[in-house]
Write a protein that holds these residues in place. Structure first.
Motif, PDB file in Angstrom:
ATOM      1  N   ARG A  12       0.832  -1.206   0.000  1.00  0.00           N
ATOM      2  CA  ARG A  12       0.000   0.000   0.000  1.00  0.00           C
ATOM      3  C   ARG A  12       0.868   1.258   0.000  1.00  0.00           C
ATOM      4  N   LYS A  13       1.935   1.255   0.773  1.00  0.00           N
ATOM      5  CA  LYS A  13       2.841   2.411   0.812  1.00  0.00           C
ATOM      6  C   LYS A  13       3.523   2.628  -0.535  1.00  0.00           C
ATOM      7  N   LYS A  14       3.966   1.532  -1.168  1.00  0.00           N
ATOM      8  CA  LYS A  14       4.602   1.651  -2.478  1.00  0.00           C
ATOM      9  C   LYS A  14       3.635   2.226  -3.499  1.00  0.00           C
ATOM     10  N   THR A  15       2.395   1.767  -3.464  1.00  0.00           N
ATOM     11  CA  THR A  15       1.377   2.252  -4.394  1.00  0.00           C
ATOM     12  C   THR A  15       1.128   3.737  -4.181  1.00  0.00           C
ATOM     13  N   LYS A  16       1.021   4.167  -2.928  1.00  0.00           N
ATOM     14  CA  LYS A  16       0.799   5.592  -2.641  1.00  0.00           C
ATOM     15  C   LYS A  16       1.985   6.428  -3.106  1.00  0.00           C
ATOM     16  N   GLU A  17       3.216   5.936  -2.890  1.00  0.00           N
ATOM     17  CA  GLU A  17       4.406   6.661  -3.337  1.00  0.00           C
ATOM     18  C   GLU A  17       4.419   6.790  -4.858  1.00  0.00           C
ATOM     19  N   LYS A  18       4.062   5.707  -5.543  1.00  0.00           N
ATOM     20  CA  LYS A  18       4.030   5.725  -6.999  1.00  0.00           C
ATOM     21  C   LYS A  18       2.984   6.715  -7.502  1.00  0.00           C
ATOM     22  N   GLU A  19       1.795   6.706  -6.918  1.00  0.00           N
ATOM     23  CA  GLU A  19       0.741   7.640  -7.322  1.00  0.00           C
ATOM     24  C   GLU A  19       1.169   9.081  -7.074  1.00  0.00           C
ATOM     25  N   HIS A  20       1.816   9.325  -5.947  1.00  0.00           N
ATOM     26  CA  HIS A  20       2.296  10.665  -5.626  1.00  0.00           C
ATOM     27  C   HIS A  20       3.329  11.116  -6.663  1.00  0.00           C
ATOM     28  N   TRP A  21       4.250  10.230  -7.006  1.00  0.00           N
ATOM     29  CA  TRP A  21       5.281  10.542  -7.988  1.00  0.00           C
ATOM     30  C   TRP A  21       4.651  10.826  -9.346  1.00  0.00           C
ATOM     31  N   GLN A  22       3.666   9.996  -9.764  1.00  0.00           N
ATOM     32  CA  GLN A  22       3.009  10.190 -11.056  1.00  0.00           C
ATOM     33  C   GLN A  22       2.257  11.512 -11.112  1.00  0.00           C
ATOM     34  N   ARG A  23       1.588  11.879 -10.012  1.00  0.00           N
ATOM     35  CA  ARG A  23       0.883  13.175  -9.980  1.00  0.00           C
ATOM     36  C   ARG A  23       1.889  14.314 -10.128  1.00  0.00           C
ATOM     37  N   GLY A  24       3.036  14.192  -9.473  1.00  0.00           N
ATOM     38  CA  GLY A  24       4.070  15.222  -9.570  1.00  0.00           C
ATOM     39  C   GLY A  24       4.625  15.341 -10.979  1.00  0.00           C
ATOM     40  N   GLU A  25       4.861  14.205 -11.642  1.00  0.00           N
ATOM     41  CA  GLU A  25       5.348  14.210 -13.020  1.00  0.00           C
ATOM     42  C   GLU A  25       4.336  14.854 -13.960  1.00  0.00           C
ATOM     43  N   LYS A  26       3.065  14.523 -13.768  1.00  0.00           N
ATOM     44  CA  LYS A  26       2.022  15.087 -14.622  1.00  0.00           C
ATOM     45  C   LYS A  26       1.945  16.602 -14.427  1.00  0.00           C
ATOM     46  N   ALA A  27       2.004  17.052 -13.191  1.00  0.00           N
ATOM     47  CA  ALA A  27       1.963  18.489 -12.911  1.00  0.00           C
ATOM     48  C   ALA A  27       3.172  19.190 -13.522  1.00  0.00           C
ATOM     49  N   LEU A  28       4.327  18.545 -13.460  1.00  0.00           N
ATOM     50  CA  LEU A  28       5.541  19.123 -14.039  1.00  0.00           C
ATOM     51  C   LEU A  28       5.397  19.254 -15.549  1.00  0.00           C
ATOM     52  N   ARG A  29       4.852  18.221 -16.211  1.00  0.00           N
ATOM     53  CA  ARG A  29       4.649  18.282 -17.660  1.00  0.00           C
ATOM     54  C   ARG A  29       3.675  19.392 -18.037  1.00  0.00           C
ATOM     55  N   GLU A  30       2.640  19.575 -17.217  1.00  0.00           N
ATOM     56  CA  GLU A  30       1.635  20.594 -17.526  1.00  0.00           C
ATOM     57  C   GLU A  30       2.172  21.999 -17.351  1.00  0.00           C
ATOM     58  N   THR A  31       3.081  22.205 -16.398  1.00  0.00           N
ATOM     59  CA  THR A  31       3.609  23.552 -16.160  1.00  0.00           C
ATOM     60  C   THR A  31       4.800  23.864 -17.047  1.00  0.00           C
ATOM     61  N   ARG A  32       5.447  22.838 -17.590  1.00  0.00           N
ATOM     62  CA  ARG A  32       6.641  23.046 -18.416  1.00  0.00           C
ATOM     63  C   ARG A  32       6.241  23.723 -19.725  1.00  0.00           C
ATOM     64  N   GLU A  33       6.963  24.752 -20.065  1.00  0.00           N
ATOM     65  CA  GLU A  33       6.734  25.407 -21.345  1.00  0.00           C
ATOM     66  C   GLU A  33       7.413  24.576 -22.426  1.00  0.00           C
ATOM     67  N   SER A  34       6.655  24.152 -23.394  1.00  0.00           N
ATOM     68  CA  SER A  34       7.237  23.347 -24.461  1.00  0.00           C
ATOM     69  C   SER A  34       8.003  24.253 -25.420  1.00  0.00           C
ATOM     70  N   LEU A  35       9.055  23.702 -25.962  1.00  0.00           N
ATOM     71  CA  LEU A  35       9.870  24.420 -26.924  1.00  0.00           C
ATOM     72  C   LEU A  35       9.577  23.822 -28.287  1.00  0.00           C
ATOM     73  N   GLY A  36       8.998  24.600 -29.154  1.00  0.00           N
ATOM     74  CA  GLY A  36       8.645  24.124 -30.483  1.00  0.00           C
ATOM     75  C   GLY A  36       9.672  24.562 -31.502  1.00  0.00           C
ATOM     76  N   GLY A  37       9.412  24.224 -32.745  1.00  0.00           N
ATOM     77  CA  GLY A  37      10.318  24.640 -33.800  1.00  0.00           C
ATOM     78  C   GLY A  37      10.263  23.718 -34.989  1.00  0.00           C
ATOM     79  N   VAL A  38      11.346  23.736 -35.742  1.00  0.00           N
ATOM     80  CA  VAL A  38      11.467  22.923 -36.946  1.00  0.00           C
ATOM     81  C   VAL A  38      12.556  21.890 -36.705  1.00  0.00           C
ATOM     82  N   TYR A  39      12.263  20.659 -37.098  1.00  0.00           N
ATOM     83  CA  TYR A  39      13.233  19.577 -36.952  1.00  0.00           C
ATOM     84  C   TYR A  39      13.405  18.891 -38.296  1.00  0.00           C
ATOM     85  N   ALA A  40      14.476  18.126 -38.417  1.00  0.00           N
ATOM     86  CA  ALA A  40      14.723  17.369 -39.637  1.00  0.00           C
ATOM     87  C   ALA A  40      14.964  15.913 -39.281  1.00  0.00           C
TER      88      ALA A  40
END
Length: 127
Positions: A12-40
């Motif tokens: 149960r503790k491992k599951t809660k830690e994993k969920e907490h980590w996943q929520r943090g990662e998702k929040a980080l992705r949402e707040t991160r400004e994406s850098l766009g552009g042209v690629y080859a």
């Protein structure tokens, strides 16, 4: 009850830690400004270059690596070339453009496409 309860509690503790980590990662992705552009996408063996525009360069790079690992072409225009030289393709950032504060996603997307079209017309071998 002792051993089973302790195993359940540990799980149960491992599951809660994993969920907490996943929520943090998702929040980080949402707040991160994406850098766009042209690629080859460049074939080192044949010299073929294909230009693309994106709003999120990191997402596009990960997508390219996933397609390469699967042995599939990321773009239909490259299918024949990809079958012959799949592992020889590399992802190159041609031009990166940060999103301006307050800029609408549609406006940013248009800016990336316009930059790609302009680069397609340049005489340095892209496109």
């Amino acid at each position: 009850m002792g051993i089973w309860y302790s195993l359940w509690e540990k799980r149960r503790k491992k599951t809660k830690e994993k969920e907490h980590w996943q929520r943090g990662e998702k929040a980080l992705r949402e707040t991160r400004e994406s850098l766009g552009g042209v690629y080859a996408l460049v074939c080192r063996e044949s010299g073929t270059r294909w230009l693309g525009a994106t709003e999120d360069m990191e997402r596009e790079r990960r997508r390219f690596l996933a397609y390469q690992a699967q042995g599939k072409a990321p773009q239909r225009e490259l299918e024949q070339e990809w079958e012959a030289h799949g592992k020889a393709f590399v992802f190159e950032v041609v031009e990166s453009v940060p999103k301006r504060q307050g800029q609408e996603p549609a406006e940013y997307r248009q800016e990336m496409e316009a930059l790609k079209e302009w680069m397609d017309m340049q005489p340095f071998g892209c496109g």
